[in-house]
Motif scaffolding. Structure first.
Motif, PDB file in Angstrom:
ATOM      1  N   THR A 136       0.850  -1.197   0.000  1.00  8.44           N
ATOM      2  CA  THR A 136       0.000   0.000   0.000  1.00  8.44           C
ATOM      3  C   THR A 136       0.882   1.243   0.000  1.00  8.44           C
ATOM      4  O   THR A 136       2.051   1.203   0.397  1.00  8.44           O
ATOM      5  CB  THR A 136      -0.931   0.027   1.221  1.00  8.44           C
ATOM      6  OG1 THR A 136      -0.134   0.072   2.416  1.00  8.44           O
ATOM      7  CG2 THR A 136      -1.833  -1.186   1.247  1.00  8.44           C
ATOM      8  N   GLY A 137       0.318   2.350  -0.457  1.00 13.04           N
ATOM      9  CA  GLY A 137       1.021   3.632  -0.485  1.00 13.04           C
ATOM     10  C   GLY A 137       0.058   4.742  -0.830  1.00 13.04           C
ATOM     11  O   GLY A 137      -1.149   4.504  -1.010  1.00 13.04           O
ATOM     12  N   LYS A 138       0.603   5.965  -0.929  1.00 12.73           N
ATOM     13  CA  LYS A 138      -0.204   7.132  -1.255  1.00 12.73           C
ATOM     14  C   LYS A 138       0.403   7.848  -2.446  1.00 12.73           C
ATOM     15  O   LYS A 138       1.615   7.992  -2.550  1.00 12.73           O
ATOM     16  CB  LYS A 138      -0.292   8.078  -0.054  1.00 12.73           C
ATOM     17  CG  LYS A 138      -1.015   7.485   1.154  1.00 12.73           C
ATOM     18  CD  LYS A 138      -1.040   8.471   2.321  1.00 12.73           C
ATOM     19  CE  LYS A 138      -1.757   7.867   3.526  1.00 12.73           C
ATOM     20  NZ  LYS A 138      -1.777   8.810   4.683  1.00 12.73           N
ATOM     21  N   ARG A 139      -0.476   8.317  -3.308  1.00 12.07           N
ATOM     22  CA  ARG A 139      -0.055   9.091  -4.477  1.00 12.07           C
ATOM     23  C   ARG A 139      -0.982  10.274  -4.622  1.00 12.07           C
ATOM     24  O   ARG A 139      -2.177  10.204  -4.289  1.00 12.07           O
ATOM     25  CB  ARG A 139      -0.106   8.248  -5.743  1.00 12.07           C
ATOM     26  CG  ARG A 139      -1.462   7.636  -6.004  1.00 12.07           C
ATOM     27  CD  ARG A 139      -1.667   7.245  -7.445  1.00 12.07           C
ATOM     28  NE  ARG A 139      -1.803   8.423  -8.298  1.00 12.07           N
ATOM     29  CZ  ARG A 139      -2.120   8.382  -9.592  1.00 12.07           C
ATOM     30  NH1 ARG A 139      -2.333   7.228 -10.170  1.00 12.07           N
ATOM     31  NH2 ARG A 139      -2.228   9.475 -10.292  1.00 12.07           N
ATOM     32  N   PRO A 140      -0.505  11.413  -5.113  1.00  8.19           N
ATOM     33  CA  PRO A 140      -1.388  12.568  -5.312  1.00  8.19           C
ATOM     34  C   PRO A 140      -2.247  12.377  -6.555  1.00  8.19           C
ATOM     35  O   PRO A 140      -1.775  11.904  -7.591  1.00  8.19           O
ATOM     36  CB  PRO A 140      -0.410  13.731  -5.473  1.00  8.19           C
ATOM     37  CG  PRO A 140       0.842  13.113  -5.996  1.00  8.19           C
ATOM     38  CD  PRO A 140       0.901  11.737  -5.404  1.00  8.19           C
ATOM     39  N   ASP A 141      -3.550  12.737  -6.439  1.00  5.89           N
ATOM     40  CA  ASP A 141      -4.411  12.681  -7.616  1.00  5.89           C
ATOM     41  C   ASP A 141      -4.294  13.978  -8.405  1.00  5.89           C
ATOM     42  O   ASP A 141      -3.412  14.812  -8.146  1.00  5.89           O
ATOM     43  CB  ASP A 141      -5.853  12.394  -7.214  1.00  5.89           C
ATOM     44  CG  ASP A 141      -6.419  13.448  -6.269  1.00  5.89           C
ATOM     45  OD1 ASP A 141      -5.807  14.540  -6.154  1.00  5.89           O
ATOM     46  OD2 ASP A 141      -7.470  13.182  -5.655  1.00  5.89           O
ATOM     47  N   ASP A 142      -5.168  14.158  -9.383  1.00  7.75           N
ATOM     48  CA  ASP A 142      -5.063  15.333 -10.249  1.00  7.75           C
ATOM     49  C   ASP A 142      -5.247  16.642  -9.494  1.00  7.75           C
ATOM     50  O   ASP A 142      -4.729  17.688  -9.900  1.00  7.75           O
ATOM     51  CB  ASP A 142      -6.113  15.238 -11.371  1.00  7.75           C
ATOM     52  CG  ASP A 142      -5.840  14.056 -12.286  1.00  7.75           C
ATOM     53  OD1 ASP A 142      -4.675  13.601 -12.315  1.00  7.75           O
ATOM     54  OD2 ASP A 142      -6.792  13.577 -12.943  1.00  7.75           O
ATOM     55  N   SER A 143      -5.971  16.580  -8.373  1.00  8.06           N
ATOM     56  CA  SER A 143      -6.195  17.806  -7.588  1.00  8.06           C
ATOM     57  C   SER A 143      -5.146  17.986  -6.500  1.00  8.06           C
ATOM     58  O   SER A 143      -5.207  18.933  -5.720  1.00  8.06           O
ATOM     59  CB  SER A 143      -7.595  17.773  -6.965  1.00  8.06           C
ATOM     60  OG  SER A 143      -7.724  16.668  -6.094  1.00  8.06           O
ATOM     61  N   GLY A 144      -4.188  17.063  -6.392  1.00 11.29           N
ATOM     62  CA  GLY A 144      -3.142  17.176  -5.388  1.00 11.29           C
ATOM     63  C   GLY A 144      -3.464  16.497  -4.092  1.00 11.29           C
ATOM     64  O   GLY A 144      -2.639  16.509  -3.161  1.00 11.29           O
ATOM     65  N   VAL A 145      -4.639  15.881  -3.964  1.00 12.63           N
ATOM     66  CA  VAL A 145      -5.032  15.195  -2.739  1.00 12.63           C
ATOM     67  C   VAL A 145      -4.465  13.782  -2.755  1.00 12.63           C
ATOM     68  O   VAL A 145      -4.472  13.103  -3.784  1.00 12.63           O
ATOM     69  CB  VAL A 145      -6.568  15.170  -2.603  1.00 12.63           C
ATOM     70  CG1 VAL A 145      -6.983  14.423  -1.340  1.00 12.63           C
ATOM     71  CG2 VAL A 145      -7.119  16.582  -2.606  1.00 12.63           C
ATOM     72  N   SER A 146      -3.966  13.324  -1.604  1.00  9.25           N
ATOM     73  CA  SER A 146      -3.383  11.988  -1.508  1.00  9.25           C
ATOM     74  C   SER A 146      -4.445  10.914  -1.728  1.00  9.25           C
ATOM     75  O   SER A 146      -5.550  10.992  -1.184  1.00  9.25           O
ATOM     76  CB  SER A 146      -2.724  11.798  -0.145  1.00  9.25           C
ATOM     77  OG  SER A 146      -1.602  12.651  -0.018  1.00  9.25           O
ATOM     78  N   GLN A 147      -4.081   9.913  -2.475  1.00  8.11           N
ATOM     79  CA  GLN A 147      -4.989   8.808  -2.802  1.00  8.11           C
ATOM     80  C   GLN A 147      -4.322   7.490  -2.438  1.00  8.11           C
ATOM     81  O   GLN A 147      -3.145   7.269  -2.753  1.00  8.11           O
ATOM     82  CB  GLN A 147      -5.339   8.823  -4.300  1.00  8.11           C
ATOM     83  CG  GLN A 147      -6.284   7.712  -4.730  1.00  8.11           C
ATOM     84  CD  GLN A 147      -6.493   7.712  -6.229  1.00  8.11           C
ATOM     85  OE1 GLN A 147      -5.641   8.200  -6.984  1.00  8.11           O
ATOM     86  NE2 GLN A 147      -7.610   7.180  -6.667  1.00  8.11           N
ATOM     87  N   GLN A 148      -5.069   6.616  -1.763  1.00  3.15           N
ATOM     88  CA  GLN A 148      -4.530   5.317  -1.346  1.00  3.15           C
ATOM     89  C   GLN A 148      -4.484   4.377  -2.550  1.00  3.15           C
ATOM     90  O   GLN A 148      -5.447   4.260  -3.312  1.00  3.15           O
ATOM     91  CB  GLN A 148      -5.401   4.705  -0.249  1.00  3.15           C
ATOM     92  CG  GLN A 148      -4.851   3.424   0.350  1.00  3.15           C
ATOM     93  CD  GLN A 148      -3.792   3.667   1.400  1.00  3.15           C
ATOM     94  OE1 GLN A 148      -3.634   4.800   1.879  1.00  3.15           O
ATOM     95  NE2 GLN A 148      -3.045   2.641   1.743  1.00  3.15           N
ATOM     96  N   ILE A 149      -3.344   3.705  -2.731  1.00  3.37           N
ATOM     97  CA  ILE A 149      -3.185   2.726  -3.809  1.00  3.37           C
ATOM     98  C   ILE A 149      -2.725   1.406  -3.194  1.00  3.37           C
ATOM     99  O   ILE A 149      -2.052   1.380  -2.164  1.00  3.37           O
ATOM    100  CB  ILE A 149      -2.197   3.198  -4.888  1.00  3.37           C
ATOM    101  CG1 ILE A 149      -0.839   3.507  -4.268  1.00  3.37           C
ATOM    102  CG2 ILE A 149      -2.743   4.406  -5.635  1.00  3.37           C
ATOM    103  CD1 ILE A 149       0.213   3.875  -5.278  1.00  3.37           C
ATOM    104  N   THR A 150      -3.106   0.316  -3.848  1.00  2.00           N
ATOM    105  CA  THR A 150      -2.791  -1.018  -3.322  1.00  2.00           C
ATOM    106  C   THR A 150      -2.431  -1.959  -4.466  1.00  2.00           C
ATOM    107  O   THR A 150      -3.038  -1.910  -5.538  1.00  2.00           O
ATOM    108  CB  THR A 150      -3.994  -1.610  -2.553  1.00  2.00           C
ATOM    109  OG1 THR A 150      -4.355  -0.718  -1.502  1.00  2.00           O
ATOM    110  CG2 THR A 150      -3.650  -2.968  -1.961  1.00  2.00           C
ATOM    111  N   SER A 151      -1.451  -2.822  -4.216  1.00  2.00           N
ATOM    112  CA  SER A 151      -1.092  -3.886  -5.150  1.00  2.00           C
ATOM    113  C   SER A 151      -0.982  -5.187  -4.369  1.00  2.00           C
ATOM    114  O   SER A 151      -0.528  -5.195  -3.219  1.00  2.00           O
ATOM    115  CB  SER A 151       0.232  -3.590  -5.855  1.00  2.00           C
ATOM    116  OG  SER A 151       0.118  -2.455  -6.683  1.00  2.00           O
ATOM    117  N   THR A 152      -1.407  -6.284  -4.988  1.00  2.00           N
ATOM    118  CA  THR A 152      -1.379  -7.589  -4.326  1.00  2.00           C
ATOM    119  C   THR A 152      -0.845  -8.641  -5.286  1.00  2.00           C
ATOM    120  O   THR A 152      -1.182  -8.648  -6.474  1.00  2.00           O
ATOM    121  CB  THR A 152      -2.789  -7.997  -3.854  1.00  2.00           C
ATOM    122  OG1 THR A 152      -3.293  -6.994  -2.974  1.00  2.00           O
ATOM    123  CG2 THR A 152      -2.747  -9.328  -3.117  1.00  2.00           C
TER     124      THR A 152
END
Length: 655
Positions: free
Chosen positions: A468-484
């Motif tokens: 899991t991690g966080k990435r900024p979306d188009d508006s600059g808000v952090s978005q949770q991402i996940t890979s399994t």
């Protein structure tokens, strides 16, 4: 001329004169046909009654009465002629019909030719299809030089040799007499996938006496394929990361009651797939396998590996076709039994994770019981922005790993949940992953020893890696991402094999001197024993070589076992077949005993001659998808250390 004739002549002349006068008056413009002044003054004019004739004789016949009689006579004459013609036509028609019915003419129609087909409505693929075909001639004439013609669907084979194609079959009926039935019995072998509907066209071609024209009657017969002669299963992942290696396991099992000759597998790879390796090696072009002849119930397993490239959400479809080789081109399938497809969807995770177990990146890793397995995990940033607050967990599930053997290597192992966790507090590099950055993690664990998991059927476990991690979306808000990503581990069975020689004990009585003596034959009993621990093993075989001075007696027990000897080369082969899990542990071991004889030579005095060498057992562990092998520790000699009645020194040859 008589008076009567004269009177007749005058009468006819008077009639003609009257007609002429009537015509003249009818078309005359005289005043006789118009009203005069005198006529209109006093109303209607009275006619002289005395002038009206009293009878129809002589010239006094009224003109209008004569015409009516002539017209009536003309019509009656026409009706009489029409009636006579109708009677003649009816008589002729009845005569023709009677002539045809009673055999006066031979009129032949294909509508009077009936084809009857008797056979099963469904049949397993690869089995012989029997048909009984009857042709009924309901015509009033014989069918000359009649032939039975059968057009079979693609893939049909000869019943006597399934490697030979059968497209069209023709057989002569000869003459089919009128009102008779001709019957033929035919057979063929149909192939196809379960549920396929095969259409067979049956025709009868015939001629008529005195004619060279060929007439025919057709009928179609449908039969469905109830089951395919082979069963094919393809195991692979459903989703995979782009540009990642993947593995396919193709299992082919004969479902036929007879031997399938020249079986072959062909794989159609989709765009973007790169072939890496396969076991066994393809026969041609990395996509075609010649599997040879397969007996009923025999299984073939093919593993192939490769890499798939493409875009996110792309679908890649693999086609696996099984059939017999083309007799014209052995690198092609001639008769296709069935085709199985496998679809894999490409996914591009935001955070890539490559997991390798003991250097193996396959989705299913095969391990031995009681062994330590090293796991390496490589993380990568697959997007063009920075990923922060990365956390990694590895969860171990299953009951075959040793909970106390887990080594997290920089991570934190949670015993209660059997999970290893890494975060930025334990690994500072996980605080942020820049584009194209990678980081490596590792851990190890051990599987339980065989004696602790012997009662577990098909032992396996899995490792699920979650990032899991966080990435900024188009508006600059952090978005949770996940890979399994998930990896499976299967423990292979342990195939045990032992070989020994006996004289005093065992299932066979032996004769001859002990110790062995020069010039005198002595028989020995050789015993092979097999054990199997965890998984069912198939295609088990044991082979060994007996020296040229050792004689094969041919006696073996139990009698139901398949054992053979080849005098050329001296090879002994025991075709075991299937060996159940637990043989030699929860059940008795699988054994066979066979007898050999030796007549020592003078050169062998003081030695312990070898009775058997190179004993090896092999088999296929289908669950672990691997081949097992077990070897005898040493050559078997006349020194019978395992025989309870044997004494030291009784193995050496004496004079």
């Amino acid at each position: 001329m008589s008076d009567n004739q004269s009177s007749q002549s005058r009468g006819d002349q008077d009639i003609e004169n009257s007609l002429e006068d009537f015509k003249k008056n009818l078309y005359s413009r005289r005043k006789i046909f118009s009203k005069s002044e005198e006529d209109t003054k006093g109303g209607f004019k009275r006619h002289d009654v005395a002038d009206v004739p009293k009878d129809w004789g002589g010239s006094g016949v009224p003109e209008t009465g004569f015409l009516s009689m002539r017209s009536h006579q003309t019509r009656w004459s026409f009706l009489k002629r029409l009636f006579v013609i109708s009677i003649i036509f009816f008589v002729i028609s009845v005569g023709v019909a009677v002539y045809m019915v009673l055999g006066g003419a031979n009129v032949v129609s294909s509508n009077n030719v009936d084809i009857s087909i008797v056979g099963p409505v469904s049949i397993p693929g690869g089995e012989i299809l029997p048909l009984e075909i009857s042709v009924t001639n309901q015509n009033n004439a014989d069918l000359e030089t009649a032939d039975l013609v059968i057009d079979y669907p693609d893939g049909t084979r000869q019943p006597v040799d399934v490697t030979t194609s059968l497209k069209r079959y023709r057989e002569a009926f000869g003459v089919v007499p009128k009102g008779k039935v001709a019957t033929k019995k035919v057979s063929a072998v149909l192939f196809g996938e379960a549920g396929d509907l095969k259409v067979i066209t049956v025709s009868v071609e015939y001629r008529l006496k005195g004619s060279n024209a060929i007439f025919s009657k057709k009928k179609e017969y449908s039969v469905s394929i109830s089951s395919s002669p082979v069963i094919v299963t393809v195991d692979s992942v459903k989703e995979i990361n782009a540009n990642q290696d993947t593995e396919f396991t193709v299992t082919i099992v004969s479902n036929s009651s007879t031997v399938i000759k020249q079986l072959a597998l062909n794989v159609d790879y989709p765009f973007g797939f790169t072939f890496a390796s396969a076991s066994p090696t393809p026969s041609w072009s990395n996509s075609f396998w010649q599997l040879g002849d397969i007996k009923p119930g025999i299984k073939k397993v093919i593993k192939l590996k490769g890499k798939i490239v493409g875009q996110d959400n792309d679908d890649r479809v693999f086609r696996f076709s099984v059939g017999t080789e083309n007799p014209v081109n052995e690198n092609q399938i001639g008769t296709n039994f069935l085709t199985t497809t496998k679809k894999i969807t490409l996914r591009k995770p935001f955070i890539g994770a490559a997991v390798v177990l003991d250097g193996d990146n396959a989705d299913v890793h095969v391990a031995q019981p009681g062994k330590t397995i090293r796991t390496d995990l490589t993380l990568s940033n697959n997007i063009g922005v920075r990923i922060t607050d990365v956390q990694v967990s590895a969860k171990l599930t299953g009951n075959i790993f040793d909970n106390g053997s887990v080594s997290p290597d920089g991570g934190f192992y949670q015993t209660s949940g059997s999970s290893i966790v890494w975060d930025q507090t334990l690994r500072p590099g996980l605080a942020a992953l820049n584009p194209d950055d990678t980081t490596n993690l590792s851990f190890s664990f051990g599987t339980l020893p065989e004696q602790e998991i012997r009662l577990i059927k098909n032992p396996q476990m899995s490792i699920t890696i979650t990032i899991t991690g966080k990435r900024p979306d188009d508006s600059g808000v952090s978005q949770q991402i996940t890979s399994t990503i998930t990896k499976s581990i299967r423990l292979t069975s342990s195939l045990g094999f032992s070989a020994r020689a006996l004289y005093y004990s065992g299932a066979i009585n032996n004769t001859g001197p002990i110790p062995p003596k020069v010039g005198s034959p002595t028989t020995y009993t050789l015993v092979w024993s097999l054990t199997n621990s965890l998984n069912d093993v198939s295609n088990v075989k044991v082979s060994a070589i007996i020296p040229s001075y050792v004689k094969w007696v041919g006696l073996a027990v139990p009698q139901g076992e398949k054992i053979s000897y080849n005098p050329v080369g001296g090879q002994v082969v025991w075709d075991v077949g299937d060996l159940k899990a637990g043989s030699g542990f929860s059940e008795s071991p699988r054994e066979i005993s066979f007898q050999v004889s030796i007549t020592p030579e003078l050169s062998q005095v003081g030695t312990t001659p070898t009775l058997l060498t190179g004993a090896t057992a092999t088999g296929d562990d289908a669950f672990a998808a691997t081949t097992l092998q077990a070897d005898s520790s040493a050559a078997i000699t006349t020194n019978l250390t395992t025989d309870i009645g044997f004494k030291e020194g009784q193995g050496k040859v004496t004079k």
